[in-house]
Design an enzyme around this catalytic site. Structure first.
Site, PDB file in Angstrom:
ATOM      1  N   ASN A  41      37.126  44.213  42.170  1.00  0.00           N
ATOM      2  CA  ASN A  41      38.141  43.366  41.551  1.00  0.00           C
ATOM      3  C   ASN A  41      38.574  44.033  40.248  1.00  0.00           C
ATOM      4  O   ASN A  41      37.887  43.936  39.244  1.00  0.00           O
ATOM      5  CB  ASN A  41      37.541  41.970  41.281  1.00  0.00           C
ATOM      6  N   TRP A  42      39.703  44.707  40.308  1.00  0.00           N
ATOM      7  CA  TRP A  42      40.161  45.473  39.133  1.00  0.00           C
ATOM      8  C   TRP A  42      40.760  44.580  38.048  1.00  0.00           C
ATOM      9  O   TRP A  42      41.075  45.074  36.966  1.00  0.00           O
ATOM     10  CB  TRP A  42      41.194  46.521  39.563  1.00  0.00           C
ATOM     11  N   LYS A  43      40.989  43.318  38.373  1.00  0.00           N
ATOM     12  CA  LYS A  43      41.609  42.391  37.410  1.00  0.00           C
ATOM     13  C   LYS A  43      42.916  43.009  36.869  1.00  0.00           C
ATOM     14  O   LYS A  43      43.626  43.642  37.636  1.00  0.00           O
ATOM     15  CB  LYS A  43      40.609  42.038  36.309  1.00  0.00           C
ATOM     16  N   HIS A  99      39.210  32.519  41.794  1.00  0.00           N
ATOM     17  CA  HIS A  99      38.388  33.217  40.785  1.00  0.00           C
ATOM     18  C   HIS A  99      38.307  32.334  39.529  1.00  0.00           C
ATOM     19  O   HIS A  99      39.281  31.669  39.173  1.00  0.00           O
ATOM     20  CB  HIS A  99      39.013  34.572  40.459  1.00  0.00           C
ATOM     21  N   GLU A 144      38.542  33.020  36.530  1.00  0.00           N
ATOM     22  CA  GLU A 144      39.571  33.303  35.521  1.00  0.00           C
ATOM     23  C   GLU A 144      40.892  32.610  35.875  1.00  0.00           C
ATOM     24  O   GLU A 144      41.679  32.275  34.995  1.00  0.00           O
ATOM     25  CB  GLU A 144      39.742  34.838  35.376  1.00  0.00           C
ATOM     26  N   GLU A 176      29.878  33.368  42.011  1.00  0.00           N
ATOM     27  CA  GLU A 176      29.993  33.973  40.684  1.00  0.00           C
ATOM     28  C   GLU A 176      29.737  32.920  39.604  1.00  0.00           C
ATOM     29  O   GLU A 176      30.654  32.174  39.239  1.00  0.00           O
ATOM     30  CB  GLU A 176      31.408  34.532  40.477  1.00  0.00           C
ATOM     31  N   GLY A 194      31.508  39.464  33.370  1.00  0.00           N
ATOM     32  CA  GLY A 194      32.063  40.314  32.317  1.00  0.00           C
ATOM     33  C   GLY A 194      31.072  40.703  31.231  1.00  0.00           C
ATOM     34  O   GLY A 194      31.469  40.996  30.101  1.00  0.00           O
ATOM     35  N   SER A 221      28.651  40.685  36.417  1.00  0.00           N
ATOM     36  CA  SER A 221      27.900  41.760  35.764  1.00  0.00           C
ATOM     37  C   SER A 221      27.009  42.549  36.717  1.00  0.00           C
ATOM     38  O   SER A 221      25.869  42.872  36.389  1.00  0.00           O
ATOM     39  CB  SER A 221      27.089  41.200  34.590  1.00  0.00           C
ATOM     40  N   GLY A 262      33.516  43.521  39.100  1.00  0.00           N
ATOM     41  CA  GLY A 262      34.622  43.628  38.158  1.00  0.00           C
ATOM     42  C   GLY A 262      34.602  44.965  37.439  1.00  0.00           C
ATOM     43  O   GLY A 262      34.927  46.004  38.012  1.00  0.00           O
TER      44      GLY A 262
HETATM   45  P1  PGA Z   1      32.271  41.580  36.266  1.00  0.00           P
HETATM   46  O1  PGA Z   1      33.383  40.700  37.010  1.00  0.00           O
HETATM   47  O2  PGA Z   1      31.606  42.432  37.314  1.00  0.00           O
HETATM   48  O3  PGA Z   1      33.029  42.378  35.254  1.00  0.00           O
HETATM   49  O4  PGA Z   1      31.300  40.617  35.651  1.00  0.00           O
HETATM   50  C1  PGA Z   1      33.123  40.101  38.249  1.00  0.00           C
HETATM   51  C2  PGA Z   1      34.274  39.212  38.623  1.00  0.00           C
HETATM   52  O5  PGA Z   1      34.812  38.528  37.750  1.00  0.00           O
HETATM   53  O6  PGA Z   1      34.702  39.179  39.794  1.00  0.00           O
END
Ligand code: PGA
Length: 255
Positions: free
Chosen positions: A10-12, A97, A99, A167, A173, A215, A236
């Site tokens: 997931n490159w966001k 997600h 976010e 998650e 993050g 993470s 991420g």
């Molecule tokens: P992260 O993100 O690996 O940077 O914690 C995971 C995600 O939000 O899908």
């Protein structure tokens, strides 16, 4: 555990340019060549999707969207329908997600999105997870509601196309040392399978791949696979560093 293994990047909202996206993708494509029996899914910002897909002649990596709009067309400035992302090359879409939920997406909107993704012929990667853990276990009801609202409207025959990404929001993050402990991931996985079984049956509940996200880094990937009993990861920040993502893919393949 299901018999599928997935490593989802997931490159966001990264990287900042198409040129860098191509470079990162090419590096991932190269290092993923020896990885066997893992479904590798790269979810770039949607604006890069068609271009990355057009430049890739391999079969190993599938593409995913990070989000879709809940409607299929119309006056929705700035939005993209599932069918558009599918035609740009996505065969998966992340949905719900945390976010996006933080931007106001609720369970009802997410349920509609899941249906749209399936109608477009893509596989939803449904994100669920508590914002915080309370000692009385209310967070379990919270996760149950997230799953129930998304699965309830679907015919059971569609459950097989689902992927669930667990998650816990507080673990996203950060760094490997802040990620969830593998034993706690395992108990959440059991709870999620039990919840799916409530709406379907044991066979379906065992077959749906359940990923962990939050993470995941080279340091904790193996242990999370081994003792968390997950079917892979939604990654991420570490998915933007090809060498790190490689170690994570290897951990998924080895377990
Ligand atoms: P992260 O993100 O690996 O940077 O914690 C995971 C995600 O939000 O899908």
């Amino acid at each position: 555990m299901s018999n599928r293994r997935l490593a989802v990047a997931n490159w966001k909202m990264n990287p900042p340019t198409l040129m860098e996206a191509k470079k990162t993708f090419q590096a991932i494509a190269k290092i993923s060549a020896p990885i066997k029996k893992v479904e590798i899914v790269v979810c770039p910002p949607s604006v890069y999707l068609a271009s990355l897909k057009a430049g890739y002649s391999g079969k190993k990596i599938a593409f995913g969207a990070q989000n879709i709009h809940q409607d299929d067309k119309g006056a929705k400035t700035g939005e993209q329908a599932a069918s558009m992302l599918k035609s740009a090359g996505a065969s998966f879409s992340i949905v719900g997600h945390s976010e996006r939920r933080a931007m106001g997406e609720d369970n009802a909107a997410i349920a509609k999105k899941v249906s749209r993704i399936l109608e477009a012929g893509m596989a939803p990667i449904l994100c669920v997870g508590e914002r915080e853990r309370d000692s009385s276990g209310n967070y379990l009801g919270f996760i149950r509601d997230q799953i129930k609202s998304a699965l309830d409207p679907l015919p059971r025959a569609k459950y097989g196309a689902m992927v669930i990404a667990y998650e816990p929001v507080w673990a996203i993050g950060k760094t490997a040392k802040d990620a969830m402990k593998p034993e706690d991931v395992h108990s959440s996985v059991i709870f999620i399978r039990k919840t799916i079984a409530e709406f379907s049956n044991i066979t379906i509940a065992t077959e749906v791949p359940i990923l962990y996200g939050g993470s995941v880094e080279p340091l904790n990937a193996s242990e999370l696979m081994r003792n968390g009993f997950v079917d892979g990861f939604l990654v991420g920040h570490a998915s933007l560093v090809p060498t790190e993502f490689k170690t994570i893919m290897e951990a998924v393949a080895a377990n």
